[in-house]
Write an enzyme that holds these catalytic residues in place. Structure first.
Site, PDB file in Angstrom:
ATOM      1  N   ASP A  64       0.864  -1.181   0.000  1.00  0.00           N
ATOM      2  CA  ASP A  64       0.000   0.000   0.000  1.00  0.00           C
ATOM      3  C   ASP A  64       0.897   1.226   0.000  1.00  0.00           C
ATOM      4  O   ASP A  64       1.721   1.398   0.902  1.00  0.00           O
ATOM      5  CB  ASP A  64      -0.889  -0.045   1.251  1.00  0.00           C
ATOM      6  N   ASP A  81      -3.468   7.147  -3.553  1.00  0.00           N
ATOM      7  CA  ASP A  81      -3.352   6.103  -2.530  1.00  0.00           C
ATOM      8  C   ASP A  81      -3.800   4.806  -3.199  1.00  0.00           C
ATOM      9  O   ASP A  81      -4.937   4.721  -3.677  1.00  0.00           O
ATOM     10  CB  ASP A  81      -4.260   6.502  -1.359  1.00  0.00           C
ATOM     11  N   HIS A 119     -11.612   6.420   2.294  1.00  0.00           N
ATOM     12  CA  HIS A 119     -11.637   7.765   2.874  1.00  0.00           C
ATOM     13  C   HIS A 119     -11.572   8.828   1.789  1.00  0.00           C
ATOM     14  O   HIS A 119     -11.046   8.594   0.702  1.00  0.00           O
ATOM     15  CB  HIS A 119     -10.431   7.931   3.820  1.00  0.00           C
ATOM     16  N   HIS A 134      -6.707  11.492   5.224  1.00  0.00           N
ATOM     17  CA  HIS A 134      -8.010  11.030   5.713  1.00  0.00           C
ATOM     18  C   HIS A 134      -8.830  12.273   6.005  1.00  0.00           C
ATOM     19  O   HIS A 134      -8.803  12.817   7.090  1.00  0.00           O
ATOM     20  CB  HIS A 134      -7.853  10.143   6.951  1.00  0.00           C
ATOM     21  N   GLU A 154     -11.074   1.131  -0.640  1.00  0.00           N
ATOM     22  CA  GLU A 154     -10.152   0.040  -0.302  1.00  0.00           C
ATOM     23  C   GLU A 154     -10.835  -1.110   0.417  1.00  0.00           C
ATOM     24  O   GLU A 154     -10.750  -1.216   1.626  1.00  0.00           O
ATOM     25  CB  GLU A 154      -8.958   0.568   0.502  1.00  0.00           C
ATOM     26  N   GLU A 188      -6.889  -1.334  -3.538  1.00  0.00           N
ATOM     27  CA  GLU A 188      -7.267   0.073  -3.358  1.00  0.00           C
ATOM     28  C   GLU A 188      -6.929   0.890  -4.592  1.00  0.00           C
ATOM     29  O   GLU A 188      -5.851   0.740  -5.187  1.00  0.00           O
ATOM     30  CB  GLU A 188      -6.517   0.650  -2.154  1.00  0.00           C
TER      31      GLU A 188
END
Ligand code: MN
Ligand code: MN
Length: 305
Positions: free
Chosen positions: A81, A92, A164, A172, A197, A290
């Site tokens: 990640d 992300d 998020h 976040h 994710e 994700e």
């Protein structure tokens, strides 16, 4: 703004794909995370958070400490990640790979089959979520689609982990994207950036804190009597005020002893926040996939494709 999201997305996806080739028997986790982080910097982007490499029943929030001897074994379920940012606009993205090598030495064929399904399930969850995401949709609808896709494999999502919203320099940013129908009626708007994710597991689907702290966030300025701790807090404020940082970056810069003492003192005083690795409660295996997407009227654009 959109251009920066697209640019950071391209960088993150290229590095994710290249680094996933390293996920095989015998690779040191520290070599993988340092490769990812150095490639992000080489590309001209910034690191949005330490590269996470979480293995088997660990769902998230593990990165190597300095001198980490953790080695990938054949058949391990490895979640990579990573996050890159351009002008503070974050990409992300995460992938799960079953590490290649002599898998039969560590796992039975039945286990391998199950593990492959767990990996497929989180990918199916992400696909379903992306098909659902558009302006005007409630986030709980995305969650419902994730859970439904994972349930087809007779597996569970991780209920207490979410995607998020993203904002400039903010990983976040306040809105959660659940992995089941949690009855959150928040409605997505055109132009919003979100990270989706899904996590899938053969366990009940809860993660708990595991021992150790490897990832931290800056919280607040506080006075410290120990000069090295004060100096390290200044360094963190200067370099890592907005997004999470690795304990390894601090001990690499200030030495193992001073760095570790400072991280402990700063955490205790709540000048920084320590994240624990998250482990599936029953010790069951966890996969994750994700992408970062930009919400549009009729769908979404995946920046990390
Ligand atoms: Mn991530
Ligand atoms: Mn994320």
């Amino acid at each position: 703004m959109i251009e920066s999201y697209i640019e950071s997305g391209k960088i993150a996806s290229r590095i994710r794909n290249e680094a996933s080739e390293m996920i095989k028997e015998g690779t040191l986790v520290i070599d993988l995370v340092e490769y990812v982080e150095s490639e992000i910097l080489k590309s001209g982007a910034q690191i949005a958070f330490p590269c996470n490499v979480s293995i088997n029943e660990v769902a998230a929030h593990y990165t190597s400490p300095a001198g980490d001897k953790t080695t990938i074994r054949a058949g391990d379920m490895v979640k990579l990640d990573l996050g890159a940012m351009i002008d503070g606009y974050i990409a992300d993205t995460a992938i799960t790979i079953i590490a290649g090598g002599n898998i039969d030495e560590n796992y039975t064929q039945d286990e391998i089959n199950l593990h492959e399904e767990i990996v497929e399930a989180s990918a199916a969850g992400l696909e379903a979520a992306i098909a659902t995401a558009r302006a005007g949709v409630e986030v709980s609808k995305i969650g419902a689609s994730v859970r439904e896709a994972i349930a087809e494999y007779k597996l569970n999502p991780i209920f207490n982990l979410t995607g998020h919203s993203l904002e400039q320099n903010n990983l976040h940013a306040g809105i959660s994207i659940p992995n089941y129908d949690n009855h959150d009626h928040y409605v997505l708007e055109e132009g919003q950036a979100i990270a989706i994710e899904p996590f899938a597991t053969n366990g009940e689907g809860t993660v708990n804190d595991a021992p150790g702290h490897y990832i931290f966030s800056y919280m607040a300025n506080k006075p410290f009597r120990m000069r090295s701790t004060q100096r390290i807090l200044k360094y963190i404020q200067h370099n890592n005020a907005y997004v999470p940082f690795s304990g390894r970056w601090i001990t690499d810069e200030f030495g193992e002893r001073k760095g570790s003492i400072a991280l402990k003192q700063l955490s205790e005083a709540m000048a920084i926040y320590p994240y624990a690795p998250l482990r599936e409660k029953q010790g069951c295996f966890v996969s994750q996939k994700e992408h970062t997407v930009i919400i549009e009227k009729e769908g979404c654009t995946i920046t990390t494709i």
